[in-house]
Design a protein around this motif. Structure first.
Motif, PDB file in Angstrom:
ATOM      1  N   GLU A 225      38.451  45.403  38.155  1.00 34.78           N
ATOM      2  CA  GLU A 225      38.121  46.622  38.141  1.00 34.78           C
ATOM      3  C   GLU A 225      38.990  47.289  37.085  1.00 34.78           C
ATOM      4  N   PHE A 226      40.293  47.089  37.080  1.00 34.33           N
ATOM      5  CA  PHE A 226      41.173  47.697  36.151  1.00 34.33           C
ATOM      6  C   PHE A 226      41.006  47.328  34.757  1.00 34.33           C
ATOM      7  N   ALA A 227      40.652  46.091  34.512  1.00 28.47           N
ATOM      8  CA  ALA A 227      40.043  45.756  33.056  1.00 28.47           C
ATOM      9  C   ALA A 227      39.003  46.569  32.930  1.00 28.47           C
ATOM     10  N   ARG A 228      38.033  46.855  33.515  1.00 29.66           N
ATOM     11  CA  ARG A 228      36.747  47.316  33.277  1.00 29.66           C
ATOM     12  C   ARG A 228      36.899  48.860  33.008  1.00 29.66           C
ATOM     13  N   GLU A 229      37.999  49.328  33.887  1.00 26.50           N
ATOM     14  CA  GLU A 229      38.327  50.866  33.682  1.00 26.50           C
ATOM     15  C   GLU A 229      38.876  51.255  32.224  1.00 26.50           C
ATOM     16  N   GLN A 230      39.542  50.115  31.414  1.00 30.56           N
ATOM     17  CA  GLN A 230      40.234  50.526  30.198  1.00 30.56           C
ATOM     18  C   GLN A 230      39.128  50.088  29.227  1.00 30.56           C
ATOM     19  N   SER A 231      38.123  49.053  29.468  1.00 33.78           N
ATOM     20  CA  SER A 231      37.290  48.517  28.375  1.00 33.78           C
ATOM     21  C   SER A 231      36.016  49.360  28.438  1.00 33.78           C
ATOM     22  N   GLY A 232      35.632  49.872  29.818  1.00 33.88           N
ATOM     23  CA  GLY A 232      34.275  50.474  29.811  1.00 33.88           C
ATOM     24  C   GLY A 232      33.298  49.366  30.007  1.00 33.88           C
ATOM     25  N   ASP A 233      33.464  48.158  29.883  1.00 33.99           N
ATOM     26  CA  ASP A 233      32.444  47.137  29.842  1.00 33.99           C
ATOM     27  C   ASP A 233      32.019  46.991  31.360  1.00 33.99           C
ATOM     28  N   ASP A 234      30.576  47.488  31.488  1.00 37.12           N
ATOM     29  CA  ASP A 234      30.093  47.151  33.130  1.00 37.12           C
ATOM     30  C   ASP A 234      29.015  46.300  33.096  1.00 37.12           C
ATOM     31  N   ARG A 235      29.136  45.278  32.424  1.00 36.23           N
ATOM     32  CA  ARG A 235      28.262  44.088  32.611  1.00 36.23           C
ATOM     33  C   ARG A 235      28.551  43.307  33.748  1.00 36.23           C
ATOM     34  N   ILE A 236      27.896  42.857  34.482  1.00 35.42           N
ATOM     35  CA  ILE A 236      28.370  42.200  35.666  1.00 35.42           C
ATOM     36  C   ILE A 236      29.105  40.894  35.377  1.00 35.42           C
ATOM     37  N   ASP A 237      28.796  40.050  34.408  1.00 37.91           N
ATOM     38  CA  ASP A 237      29.215  38.844  34.050  1.00 37.91           C
ATOM     39  C   ASP A 237      30.286  39.148  32.828  1.00 37.91           C
ATOM     40  N   ALA A 238      30.872  40.400  32.529  1.00 37.42           N
ATOM     41  CA  ALA A 238      31.625  40.696  31.315  1.00 37.42           C
ATOM     42  C   ALA A 238      32.901  39.971  31.446  1.00 37.42           C
ATOM     43  N   TYR A 239      33.786  39.788  32.680  1.00 35.06           N
ATOM     44  CA  TYR A 239      34.831  39.055  32.912  1.00 35.06           C
ATOM     45  C   TYR A 239      34.744  37.737  33.676  1.00 35.06           C
ATOM     46  N   ARG A 240      35.589  36.841  33.405  1.00 34.96           N
ATOM     47  CA  ARG A 240      35.645  35.420  33.832  1.00 34.96           C
ATOM     48  C   ARG A 240      36.909  35.319  34.159  1.00 34.96           C
ATOM     49  N   VAL A 241      37.476  35.081  35.579  1.00 33.17           N
ATOM     50  CA  VAL A 241      38.653  34.656  36.050  1.00 33.17           C
ATOM     51  C   VAL A 241      39.057  33.450  35.567  1.00 33.17           C
ATOM     52  N   VAL A 242      40.237  33.484  34.834  1.00 34.63           N
ATOM     53  CA  VAL A 242      40.559  32.069  34.294  1.00 34.63           C
ATOM     54  C   VAL A 242      41.814  31.613  35.302  1.00 34.63           C
ATOM     55  N   SER A 243      42.729  32.430  35.547  1.00 34.26           N
ATOM     56  CA  SER A 243      43.708  31.915  36.565  1.00 34.26           C
ATOM     57  C   SER A 243      44.312  33.257  37.173  1.00 34.26           C
ATOM     58  N   GLU A 244      44.930  32.989  38.334  1.00 31.30           N
ATOM     59  CA  GLU A 244      45.366  33.872  39.250  1.00 31.30           C
ATOM     60  C   GLU A 244      46.796  33.384  39.801  1.00 31.30           C
ATOM     61  N   HIS A 245      47.915  34.086  39.423  1.00 35.33           N
ATOM     62  CA  HIS A 245      49.339  33.404  39.928  1.00 35.33           C
ATOM     63  C   HIS A 245      49.925  34.730  40.693  1.00 35.33           C
ATOM     64  N   ALA A 246      50.560  34.047  41.812  1.00 30.64           N
ATOM     65  CA  ALA A 246      51.328  35.046  42.540  1.00 30.64           C
ATOM     66  C   ALA A 246      52.709  34.982  42.400  1.00 30.64           C
ATOM     67  N   HIS A 247      53.439  35.911  42.318  1.00 27.87           N
ATOM     68  CA  HIS A 247      54.948  35.980  41.780  1.00 27.87           C
ATOM     69  C   HIS A 247      55.855  36.939  42.925  1.00 27.87           C
ATOM     70  N   PRO A 248      56.946  37.112  42.824  1.00 32.08           N
ATOM     71  CA  PRO A 248      57.557  38.246  43.712  1.00 32.08           C
ATOM     72  C   PRO A 248      57.203  39.640  43.579  1.00 32.08           C
ATOM     73  N   HIS A 249      56.604  39.952  42.467  1.00 33.33           N
ATOM     74  CA  HIS A 249      56.413  41.352  42.095  1.00 33.33           C
ATOM     75  C   HIS A 249      54.784  41.672  42.242  1.00 33.33           C
TER      76      HIS A 249
END
Length: 295
Positions: A225-249
Motif C-alpha cells: 500500500e505504501f508503494a501504491r500510494e507513491q506510484s499511483g499504480d492500482d493494478r492488482i498484480d502491480a507489485y510482487r513481494v521479493v523478500s521480507e526481513h525483520a530487524h530491530p527497527h
C-alpha cells in the motif's frame, strides 16, 4: 443492554480513523462451504451442519493450511434455510501466481469430508466471488453494515455474490473479500460496493477501502500500500513481494514493480487503547504500520 455512551465498534473505529492497510488476516487458500442455515457465534459449529461433520471438516482444512469460510445466498426464506439438500463448496487459491477457484457440490453432507484439498477436484471457474461478512452472531456490526452491501451487490451480481462468515476485523465492517485474488476490503459503503467490484473486474484495487491481500503477510500488505500510494499504480498484480526481513527497527520489504526494485522500510506503532469489537470489555492496543522510507 449497552451502557450509556456505548457505540458499535465500527463507529468507534471510523471516528478514530483506524488505518486499514495491513489488517487482512493471512489466507492463501480458502475452503468455501455453503451452509444455508442460521449461524451462531461459529458458523460451522453453531449451525445446522452436523457436529460430526463440522469439526473434522474444519480441522482437516486448517491442518492443510486452508481457511474455512461459510457462505450462503442472501435473503433465503426460512423454509429454504431449514431444508438444505445439497452443499456447494469452492476451493480458492489466492496465490499471486496461481489465483483460481474450483467449485463442486455434494448431495450427502458426509461427502464434504472427502473433498480433495489439493485442487484436483471441482470445476475451474473464471467467475469471481464477492463474499460479504454478515455474521451477526459474531459481531452485530457485521450484519448492520454488511447486509446493505451484500444486498446491493446481489441485485447487480446475483451469481457472484454471497454472504459469508467472519473475515476478521469487526471494527472495519462492512468487510468484503473478492476471490480468487483474496482482496480484503473494509468500511465498504453500500453505495460504493458496485464500484469496488467493477474496479476488480478491470484488474484494479480500490485503495480507499483495501485492507490487504490475504496471501501476503500483514507487513507486506502495508508495504504494498505504501508503494501504491507513491506510484499511483492500482493494478492488482502491480507489485510482487521479493523478500521480507525483520530487524530491530521494523521490516525491510523488497518489491518488484515491472522489473524495478522497490525497497520499503516498514515500522510499527501501537494504537491508543481501544475496544476492537462490540463485545470487547478490555481496552487493548493494536499494531499499526507506518512508512519509514521507500526507495
Amino acid at each position: 443492554m449497552p451502557e450509556p455512551g456505548w457505540a458499535p465498534c465500527s463507529d468507534r473505529s471510523l471516528e478514530r480513523d483506524d488505518p486499514l492497510p495491513g489488517t487482512a488476516g493471512l489466507g492463501e487458500r480458502w475452503l468455501l462451504v455453503e451452509i444455508e442455515s442460521a449461524w451462531g457465534a461459529h458458523a460451522f459449529f453453531s449451525s445446522a451442519l452436523d457436529a460430526r461433520i463440522a469439526r473434522p471438516l474444519v480441522a482437516r482444512a486448517e491442518s492443510a493450511g486452508i481457511r474455512p469460510l461459510a457462505i450462503r445466498r442472501t435473503r433465503l426464506r426460512a423454509e429454504e434455510r431449514r431444508s438444505q439438500t445439497s452443499w456447494r463448496w469452492a476451493l480458492v487459491d489466492c496465490g499471486p501466481q496461481s489465483a483460481s477457484i474450483r467449485w463442486g457440490r455434494v448431495d450427502r453432507v458426509d461427502d464434504l469430508l472427502g473433498v480433495p484439498l489439493d485442487g484436483s477436484a471441482g470445476e475451474p471457474s473464471d467467475d469471481p466471488v464477492f463474499a460479504v461478512c454478515t455474521h451477526a452472531r459474531h459481531d452485530q456490526c457485521c450484519a448492520v453494515r454488511g447486509r446493505p452491501v451484500v444486498e446491493a451487490l446481489a441485485r447487480s451480481h446475483p451469481e457472484q455474490t454471497w454472504e459469508c462468515s467472519h473475515l476478521g476485523g469487526d471494527r472495519f465492517a462492512a468487510t468484503m473479500i473478492l476471490f480468487p485474488h483474496g482482496l480484503l476490503y473494509g468500511r465498504v459503503p453500500a453505495a460504493e460496493a458496485g464500484a469496488v467490484v467493477q474496479r476488480y473486474s478491470d484488474g484494479l484495487v480500490e485503495r480507499r477501502y483495501l485492507r490487504g491481500r490475504t496471501s501476503l503477510s500483514p507487513v507486506a500488505q502495508a508495504a504494498e500500500e505504501f508503494a501504491r500510494e507513491q506510484s499511483g499504480d492500482d493494478r492488482i498484480d502491480a507489485y510482487r513481494v521479493v523478500s521480507e526481513h525483520a530487524h530491530p527497527h521494523g521490516w525491510t520489504v523488497e518489491l518488484d514493480h515491472d522489473g524495478e526494485r522497490v525497497v520499503v522500510e516498514v515500522g510499527e506503532r501501537l494504537s491508543d487503547p481501544l475496544l476492537s469489537t462490540c463485545a470487547a470489555t478490555v481496552l487493548q492496543r493494536v499494531r499499526e504500520f507506518e512508512l519509514r522510507s521507500l526507495a
